[in-house]
Motif scaffolding. Structure first.
Motif, short mmCIF file in Angstrom:
data_model
loop_
_atom_site.label_atom_id
_atom_site.label_comp_id
_atom_site.label_asym_id
_atom_site.label_seq_id
_atom_site.Cartn_x
_atom_site.Cartn_y
_atom_site.Cartn_z
N GLY A 272 0.82 -1.21 0.00
CA GLY A 272 0.00 0.00 0.00
C GLY A 272 0.85 1.26 0.00
N VAL A 273 0.32 2.29 0.65
CA VAL A 273 1.00 3.59 0.61
C VAL A 273 2.20 3.65 1.56
N MET A 274 2.42 2.54 2.29
CA MET A 274 3.52 2.55 3.26
C MET A 274 4.88 2.63 2.57
N ASN A 275 5.81 3.27 3.23
CA ASN A 275 7.20 3.34 2.77
C ASN A 275 8.05 2.52 3.74
N ALA A 276 9.22 2.10 3.30
CA ALA A 276 10.16 1.44 4.20
C ALA A 276 11.56 1.71 3.68
N VAL A 277 12.45 2.03 4.59
CA VAL A 277 13.83 2.30 4.17
C VAL A 277 14.77 1.48 5.05
N SER A 278 15.63 0.71 4.39
CA SER A 278 16.65 -0.04 5.12
C SER A 278 17.96 0.73 5.01
N VAL A 279 18.61 0.95 6.16
CA VAL A 279 19.91 1.61 6.16
C VAL A 279 20.91 0.68 6.82
N VAL A 280 22.01 0.41 6.13
CA VAL A 280 23.05 -0.42 6.73
C VAL A 280 24.22 0.48 7.09
N GLY A 281 24.59 0.46 8.37
CA GLY A 281 25.74 1.24 8.84
C GLY A 281 26.83 0.29 9.30
N ASP A 282 28.09 0.75 9.26
CA ASP A 282 29.18 -0.19 9.59
C ASP A 282 29.20 -0.55 11.07
N SER A 283 28.67 0.31 11.94
CA SER A 283 28.64 -0.07 13.36
C SER A 283 27.35 -0.77 13.73
N VAL A 284 26.25 -0.22 13.27
CA VAL A 284 24.95 -0.70 13.74
C VAL A 284 24.46 -1.94 13.00
N GLY A 285 24.92 -2.13 11.76
CA GLY A 285 24.36 -3.20 10.93
C GLY A 285 23.11 -2.70 10.22
N GLU A 286 22.15 -3.60 9.98
CA GLU A 286 20.97 -3.16 9.23
C GLU A 286 19.89 -2.60 10.17
N THR A 287 19.37 -1.42 9.79
CA THR A 287 18.21 -0.85 10.49
C THR A 287 17.11 -0.70 9.46
N MET A 288 15.86 -0.70 9.94
CA MET A 288 14.74 -0.64 9.00
C MET A 288 13.71 0.35 9.53
N PHE A 289 13.28 1.25 8.68
CA PHE A 289 12.32 2.28 9.07
C PHE A 289 11.07 2.10 8.22
N TYR A 290 9.92 2.05 8.86
CA TYR A 290 8.68 1.72 8.17
C TYR A 290 7.58 2.69 8.59
N GLY A 291 6.75 3.11 7.66
CA GLY A 291 5.64 3.98 8.06
C GLY A 291 4.96 4.61 6.86
N PRO A 292 3.99 5.49 7.13
CA PRO A 292 3.26 6.11 6.03
C PRO A 292 4.12 7.14 5.29
N GLY A 293 4.21 6.98 3.98
CA GLY A 293 5.08 7.83 3.17
C GLY A 293 4.36 8.99 2.53
N ALA A 294 3.06 9.06 2.69
CA ALA A 294 2.31 10.14 2.06
C ALA A 294 1.04 10.36 2.86
N GLY A 295 0.35 11.44 2.51
CA GLY A 295 -0.90 11.75 3.21
C GLY A 295 -0.70 12.96 4.11
#
Ligand code: HSE
Length: 420
Positions: A272-295
Motif C-alpha cells: 500500500g501507501v507505506m514506505n520502508a527504508v533499510s539503512v546499513v551502517g558499519d557499526s549498527v548493521g541493518e536498520t529498518m524504518f517503516y511507516g506512512p510515506g504520504a498523506g
C-alpha cells in the motif's frame, strides 16, 4: 510564543495548522513553548478550506512579517519556493520545508545561505517516517554502507493493487490521486522522479554526494505489466519501485527503478501507501524504518517535529555534517552501476532462436542465471524470460541493443533490475 507562517495551505498545510492547534498541549510540552500558526499564503484565497487560519495571497506577507518566527514551505515546485525560502532565511527566519524537488536541486545553495539559521526538511523524504533524523542524528556514528527503500507511496500503492487485486494501472493511479497520495503531476510519482528527489537528499546526508536528478538512473513503473508481476513471482520475486544508494569499491551508486526483490525479504512485504527504508551502517548493521510515506497528517507529523526541534534549539547542520564527509567518495556514472537483470524478450518460435539470443548475451559478457520459455498471445511467437548474474549496466544496454538487431527478436524488450 512561537509564530508560524505556512506557504501553501493544501492537504499537508491544512494538516499542519490543524495538528498544531489540536495537539497544542503535547507540542508545547515537548517544545517548551506555545507554537501557533498565524497566517497561511495561498494562490486562491476564495477557495474553501477545512481550517480556520488567516490567509493571504501574497507570500511576502509571511516572509517579511516581523511577527513570524518560522516559515513552513509546502507549496511544491522548485524555483518559486527557492526564491521565497532564500528570502525567508536572509530575513533570519527558520524554515521547515517538505519540498523534495526544491532540495533535489538547491540543497547545497540553501545550506550555504542558511548557515546557522535552521532549515529542516524531515517531511521531504518518506512522509511521516523520521528517516532524515535517523541519518543526521541517530546513525551519525556510522559509515553508511547502503540505503534501500520504498520512497514513493503512490507507486507502492499502485503496485500492491496490481499485484494483489489485478487492478488496472490507470484505475489504480486515479484512486491514488483521489486519496491525496500522488503529486500534483503524477508523472513525478510513476516516472520515479519523486523517489529520486528523496534519494538525492538521503545521498547527501549519507555520503555528501552533490548530484542532480539527471546524474542518476531514474526508471519508473509505467512499463510494468501484470505479466511481469506474474513472471517475477515465478522466479520468487516481487516488483517494487526502490531508491538505492550504496557504497561500492569504486564509488557510490545511486538509482531509482522498478526492482525485482526476493519475495521473502522484509521490503517485499511492505504494501500500500507505506514506505520502508533499510539503512546499513558499519557499526549498527541493518536498520529498518517503516511507516506512512504520504498523506496530509503523516507528512504534517514530520513537519511539526522539525518545528519542535527548532524551538528547542536542536536543529544542527542542515545536511548533518560540519566538515566534508568521507573524502573521495564519487557518484558512479549511470552506466557504471552493476546489477542483476530480468529480461523479457519476445521472439519467433523457430529453431536456433534461443541459441542466437543466448550467444548474443554471451558475446557481451552476460552470464545467464536462469531461464524460462512462455507462450505468447501470438501463435508464432514465444516469450523468453531470463535472469542474469551481476554485470555492468553498460554491457547490458549494449547487449539489449544487439538483441533488438536480431532478425527473430521483437524490439520491445523489458529489462528490470534485480536487487538481492
Ligand atoms: N507523492 C508522494 C508519494 C507523496 O506518493 O510518496 C510524498 O512525497
Amino acid at each position: 510564543m512561537i509564530k508560524v507562517g505556512i506557504l501553501g495551505v493544501g492537504t499537508v498545510g491544512t494538516s499542519v495548522a490543524r495538528i498544531l492547534i489540536e495537539n497544542s498541549d503535547i507540542i508545547e510540552a515537548r517544545a517548551g513553548k506555545k507554537i501557533v500558526p498565524i497566517l497561511g499564503a495561498v494562490k486562491n484565497i476564495d477557495k474553501k478550506r477545512d481550517i480556520d487560519i488567516a490567509l493571504t495571497d501574497n507570500p511576502y506577507d509571511i516572509i517579511n512579517n516581523d511577527d513570524i518566527d518560522i516559515v513552513v514551505e509546502l507549496m511544491g515546485g522548485v524555483e518559486e519556493p527557492y526564491i521565497l525560502v532564500k528570502k525567508a532565511l536572509q530575513n533570519g527566519k527558520a524554515v521547515v520545508t517538505a519540498n523534495k524537488a526544491l532540495l533535489a536541486y538547491h540543497r547545497y545553495e540553501l545550506q550555504e545561505i542558511a548557515k546557522d539559521t535552521p532549515l529542516l526538511y524531515e517531511a521531504s523524504v518518506a512522509g511521516g517516517i523520521p528517516i532524515i533524523g535517523a541519518l543526521r542524528n541517530g546513525l551519525s556514528a556510522n559509515h553508511i554502507e547502503s540505503i534501500k527503500g520504498i520512497m514513493n507511496g503512490t507507486c507502492n500503492y499502485m503496485l500492491t493493487k496490481m499485484i494483489k487485486e489485478g487492478v488496472r494501472y490507470d484505475d489504480v493511479l486515479k484512486e491514488a490521486q483521489e486519496l491525496g497520495y500522488a503529486e500534483a503531476d503524477p508523472t513525478f510519482d510513476v516516472g520515479g522522479f519523486d523517489a529520486a528527489h528523496k534519494l538525492l537528499i538521503l545521498g547527501s546526508i549519507a555520503y555528501g554526494i552533490d548530484a542532480k536528478p539527471e546524474d542518476i538512473v531514474i526508471d519508473g513503473i509505467e512499463n510494468i505489466t501484470q505479466t511481469d508481476v506474474e513472471f517475477a513471482q515465478e522466479f520468487g520475486y516481487e516488483i517494487k519501485l526502490l531508491g538505492i544508494a550504496k557504497k561500492v569499491d569504486s564509488g557510490v551508486e545511486m538509482r531509482v527503478h522498478a526492482t525485482l526483490i526476493p519475495a521473502s525479504s522484509m521490503i517485499a512485504k511492505v504494501d500500500g501507501v507505506m514506505n520502508a527504508v533499510s539503512v546499513v551502517g558499519d557499526s549498527v548493521g541493518e536498520t529498518m524504518f517503516y511507516g506512512p510515506g504520504a498523506g496530509g497528517d503523516a507528512t504534517a507529523s514530520a513537519v511539526i517535529a522539525d518545528i519542535v526541534d527548532i524551538v528547542r534549539g536542536n536543529s544542527g547542520p542542515m545536511l548533518g555534517y560540519k566538515k566534508g564527509l568521507e573524502s573521495g567518495l564519487k557518484l558512479l556514472p549511470k552506466d557504471e552501476i552493476s546489477s542483476q537483470y530480468y529480461l523479457k524478450i519476445k521472439v519467433k518460435d523457430k529453431p536456433g532462436v534461443l541459441a542466437s539470443v543466448a550467444s548474443t548475451m554471451g558475446e557481451y559478457g552476460i552470464s545467464i542465471e536462469s531461464m524460462l520459455q512462455k507462450p505468447s498471445r501470438y501463435k508464432d511467437r514465444v516469450r523468453l524470460l531470463f535472469t542474469t548474474h551481476l554485470c555492468k549496466e553498460k554491457k547490458m544496454l549494449k547487449a539489449i541493443k544487439a538483441l533488438r538487431g536480431l532478425e527473430s527478436v521483437d524490439d520491445n524488450i523489458t529489462m528490470i533490475r534485480i536487487e538481492k
